[in-house]
Design a protein around this motif. Structure first.
Motif, PDB file in Angstrom:
ATOM      1  N   PRO A  62       0.841  -1.200   0.000  1.00 43.89           N
ATOM      2  CA  PRO A  62       0.000   0.000   0.000  1.00 43.89           C
ATOM      3  C   PRO A  62       0.880   1.257   0.000  1.00 43.89           C
ATOM      4  O   PRO A  62       1.959   1.250   0.602  1.00 43.89           O
ATOM      5  N   GLN A  63       0.403   2.292  -0.675  1.00 42.70           N
ATOM      6  CA  GLN A  63       1.212   3.503  -0.798  1.00 42.70           C
ATOM      7  C   GLN A  63       0.707   4.628   0.106  1.00 42.70           C
ATOM      8  O   GLN A  63       1.133   5.779  -0.034  1.00 42.70           O
ATOM      9  N   CYS A  64      -0.195   4.290   1.008  1.00 47.20           N
ATOM     10  CA  CYS A  64      -0.719   5.309   1.914  1.00 47.20           C
ATOM     11  C   CYS A  64      -1.235   4.604   3.159  1.00 47.20           C
ATOM     12  O   CYS A  64      -1.766   3.484   3.077  1.00 47.20           O
ATOM     13  N   GLY A  65      -1.101   5.258   4.311  1.00 45.14           N
ATOM     14  CA  GLY A  65      -1.517   4.652   5.578  1.00 45.14           C
ATOM     15  C   GLY A  65      -3.017   4.355   5.626  1.00 45.14           C
ATOM     16  O   GLY A  65      -3.437   3.376   6.244  1.00 45.14           O
ATOM     17  N   PHE A  66      -3.832   5.202   4.975  1.00 52.77           N
ATOM     18  CA  PHE A  66      -5.279   4.979   5.010  1.00 52.77           C
ATOM     19  C   PHE A  66      -5.632   3.703   4.226  1.00 52.77           C
ATOM     20  O   PHE A  66      -6.467   2.910   4.656  1.00 52.77           O
ATOM     21  N   SER A  67      -4.985   3.558   3.081  1.00 57.84           N
ATOM     22  CA  SER A  67      -5.226   2.348   2.283  1.00 57.84           C
ATOM     23  C   SER A  67      -4.691   1.126   3.029  1.00 57.84           C
ATOM     24  O   SER A  67      -5.319   0.061   3.051  1.00 57.84           O
ATOM     25  N   ARG A  68      -3.546   1.298   3.643  1.00 61.13           N
ATOM     26  CA  ARG A  68      -2.951   0.185   4.406  1.00 61.13           C
ATOM     27  C   ARG A  68      -3.900  -0.261   5.526  1.00 61.13           C
ATOM     28  O   ARG A  68      -4.118  -1.449   5.739  1.00 61.13           O
ATOM     29  N   ALA A  69      -4.474   0.713   6.215  1.00 65.96           N
ATOM     30  CA  ALA A  69      -5.358   0.386   7.343  1.00 65.96           C
ATOM     31  C   ALA A  69      -6.556  -0.430   6.867  1.00 65.96           C
ATOM     32  O   ALA A  69      -6.933  -1.422   7.501  1.00 65.96           O
ATOM     33  N   VAL A  70      -7.144  -0.023   5.737  1.00 62.57           N
ATOM     34  CA  VAL A  70      -8.303  -0.753   5.216  1.00 62.57           C
ATOM     35  C   VAL A  70      -7.916  -2.198   4.877  1.00 62.57           C
ATOM     36  O   VAL A  70      -8.617  -3.147   5.234  1.00 62.57           O
ATOM     37  N   VAL A  71      -6.787  -2.354   4.227  1.00 65.25           N
ATOM     38  CA  VAL A  71      -6.324  -3.696   3.859  1.00 65.25           C
ATOM     39  C   VAL A  71      -6.079  -4.531   5.125  1.00 65.25           C
ATOM     40  O   VAL A  71      -6.458  -5.710   5.190  1.00 65.25           O
ATOM     41  N   GLN A  72      -5.502  -3.909   6.127  1.00 70.49           N
ATOM     42  CA  GLN A  72      -5.223  -4.646   7.369  1.00 70.49           C
ATOM     43  C   GLN A  72      -6.516  -5.087   8.055  1.00 70.49           C
ATOM     44  O   GLN A  72      -6.613  -6.204   8.562  1.00 70.49           O
ATOM     45  N   ILE A  73      -7.505  -4.198   8.028  1.00 63.52           N
ATOM     46  CA  ILE A  73      -8.795  -4.548   8.659  1.00 63.52           C
ATOM     47  C   ILE A  73      -9.428  -5.723   7.906  1.00 63.52           C
ATOM     48  O   ILE A  73      -9.908  -6.682   8.505  1.00 63.52           O
ATOM     49  N   LEU A  74      -9.404  -5.641   6.576  1.00 62.07           N
ATOM     50  CA  LEU A  74     -10.003  -6.733   5.786  1.00 62.07           C
ATOM     51  C   LEU A  74      -9.236  -8.030   6.000  1.00 62.07           C
ATOM     52  O   LEU A  74      -9.816  -9.119   6.045  1.00 62.07           O
ATOM     53  N   ASP A  75      -7.938  -7.897   6.186  1.00 65.21           N
ATOM     54  CA  ASP A  75      -7.087  -9.058   6.484  1.00 65.21           C
ATOM     55  C   ASP A  75      -7.496  -9.711   7.805  1.00 65.21           C
ATOM     56  O   ASP A  75      -7.510 -10.936   7.923  1.00 65.21           O
ATOM     57  N   LEU A  76      -7.790  -8.866   8.794  1.00 67.46           N
ATOM     58  CA  LEU A  76      -8.204  -9.390  10.102  1.00 67.46           C
ATOM     59  C   LEU A  76      -9.456 -10.254   9.970  1.00 67.46           C
ATOM     60  O   LEU A  76      -9.653 -11.190  10.733  1.00 67.46           O
ATOM     61  N   HIS A  77     -10.285  -9.882   8.994  1.00 64.60           N
ATOM     62  CA  HIS A  77     -11.520 -10.661   8.783  1.00 64.60           C
ATOM     63  C   HIS A  77     -11.296 -11.837   7.841  1.00 64.60           C
ATOM     64  O   HIS A  77     -12.238 -12.550   7.512  1.00 64.60           O
TER      65      HIS A  77
END
Ligand SMILES: N[C@@H](CCC(=O)N[C@@H](CS)C(=O)NCC(=O)O)C(=O)O
Ligand code: FES
Length: 157
Positions: A62-77
């Motif tokens: 990811p090239q931005c923290g906001f995008s990274r956060a979304v990906v991480q949340i989806l990963d958690l699920h």
């Protein structure tokens, strides 16, 4: 995929000079509208997969923290990769502006479930914390319901 689709559908039409009558300075601004073709390309894209994310970069980088956060949340699920499609708006400036007009949401990332705009990073994070995100992902069969998973595990053992 979408990138070339977008290239074919370009240019987006420009309509200019809407006076901002509410502004004390009455500035003229240029406003951009999605062409019908571009809108329908986006409509197709958001319905082609149960979960669609417009982000900066890709899930691995990811090239931005906001995008990274979304990906991480989806990963958690534990969203399975086949249920999710991501688009890197940094690779396609038309998509970057088009998706904002489509959703009438000014920022990236943007998350869509079953063709519906869900929100950006803040909303997805809040939904994650409240349990709403899990419910939504389960409802659209993106992740298994906890009860179904427990049954499947019991049957497997
Ligand atoms: N509060 C936003 C944060 C996202 C955000 O502010 N994104 C900015 C910086 S990455 C953005 O997309 N700006 C417009 C752009 O870069 O095209 C959210 O909940 O998603
Ligand atoms: S790219 Fe700078 S905040 Fe997202």
């Amino acid at each position: 995929m979408l990138r070339s689709a977008f290239n074919r559908s370009l240019p987006l039409s420009w309509r200019t000079t809407l006076p901002l009558s509410r502004s004390p300075y009455a500035v003229n601004v240029a406003r951009r509208f999605l062409s019908d073709q571009a809108r329908s390309q986006i409509q197709k894209a958001v319905t082609a997969h149960p979960l669609v994310v417009f982000m900066k970069g890709n899930p691995k980088t990811p090239q931005c923290g906001f995008s990274r956060a979304v990906v991480q949340i989806l990963d958690l699920h534990q969203v399975p990769p086949e249920k999710m499609k991501t688009y890197d708006v940094l690779e396609d400036q038309e998509l970057r502006s088009g998706i904002k007009e489509f959703s009438e949401w000014p920022t990236i990332p943007q998350v869509y479930v079953a063709g519906e705009f869900v929100g950006g990073c803040d909303i997805v994070l809040k939904m994650h914390q409240s349990g709403e995100l899990e419910e939504l992902l389960e409802k659209h069969h993106i992740i298994p319901k906890v009860a179904d998973e427990a049954t499947a595990n019991a049957q497997a053992s």
